[in-house]
Scaffold this motif. Structure first.
Motif, PDB file in Angstrom:
ATOM      1  N   LYS A  22       9.595  -8.495   1.522  1.00 57.19           N
ATOM      2  CA  LYS A  22       9.879  -7.781   0.269  1.00 57.19           C
ATOM      3  C   LYS A  22       8.648  -7.723  -0.626  1.00 57.19           C
ATOM      4  O   LYS A  22       8.380  -6.714  -1.258  1.00 57.19           O
ATOM      5  CB  LYS A  22      11.026  -8.449  -0.500  1.00 57.19           C
ATOM      6  N   ARG A  24       5.522  -7.687   0.296  1.00 58.24           N
ATOM      7  CA  ARG A  24       4.635  -6.661   0.856  1.00 58.24           C
ATOM      8  C   ARG A  24       5.144  -5.263   0.528  1.00 58.24           C
ATOM      9  O   ARG A  24       4.369  -4.382   0.119  1.00 58.24           O
ATOM     10  CB  ARG A  24       4.525  -6.848   2.372  1.00 58.24           C
ATOM     11  N   ASP A  25       6.446  -5.044   0.683  1.00 59.79           N
ATOM     12  CA  ASP A  25       7.028  -3.734   0.400  1.00 59.79           C
ATOM     13  C   ASP A  25       6.880  -3.349  -1.076  1.00 59.79           C
ATOM     14  O   ASP A  25       6.588  -2.206  -1.405  1.00 59.79           O
ATOM     15  CB  ASP A  25       8.504  -3.707   0.792  1.00 59.79           C
ATOM     16  N   THR A  28       3.274  -2.384  -1.866  1.00 58.90           N
ATOM     17  CA  THR A  28       2.991  -1.049  -1.357  1.00 58.90           C
ATOM     18  C   THR A  28       3.642   0.025  -2.227  1.00 58.90           C
ATOM     19  O   THR A  28       2.992   1.003  -2.602  1.00 58.90           O
ATOM     20  CB  THR A  28       3.495  -0.917   0.093  1.00 58.90           C
ATOM     21  N   ALA A  29       4.908  -0.167  -2.572  1.00 56.71           N
ATOM     22  CA  ALA A  29       5.638   0.835  -3.363  1.00 56.71           C
ATOM     23  C   ALA A  29       5.043   1.006  -4.758  1.00 56.71           C
ATOM     24  O   ALA A  29       4.969   2.121  -5.274  1.00 56.71           O
ATOM     25  CB  ALA A  29       7.112   0.446  -3.469  1.00 56.71           C
ATOM     26  N   THR A  58      12.962  -0.146  -3.976  1.00 56.23           N
ATOM     27  CA  THR A  58      12.515  -0.856  -2.776  1.00 56.23           C
ATOM     28  C   THR A  58      13.554  -1.874  -2.321  1.00 56.23           C
ATOM     29  O   THR A  58      13.827  -2.008  -1.130  1.00 56.23           O
ATOM     30  CB  THR A  58      11.178  -1.569  -3.042  1.00 56.23           C
TER      31      THR A  58
END
Length: 69
Positions: A22, A24-25, A28-29, A58
């Motif tokens: 999460k 990392r996501d 990125t988002a 996300t």
């Protein structure tokens, strides 16, 4: 409860392996570094509404619905 407290509580509720994914996501988002996300969690940097929206998108749920204004 403030946005950083809500965000930190959510992240701490995840198992370590899912928390890292999460994290990392979210980086990125939102287009930010991991250091910025940690600053948000610790309350060192204010979490702006645009980022709260991206984090909720996300995650797949609105964790910030109880945020104090």
């Amino acid at each position: 409860m403030r946005e950083n407290e809500i965000f930190d509580r959510y992240m701490r509720s995840l198992p370590t392996n899912k928390r890292l994914i999460k994290l990392r996501d979210i980086c990125t988002a939102c287009g930010v570094s991991i250091n910025v996300v940690y600053a948000w969690r610790l309350g060192r940097t204010r979490l702006k509404q645009i980022y709260m929206d991206k984090i909720s998108e996300t995650i797949g749920e609105n964790i910030f619905k109880g945020v104090e204004k």
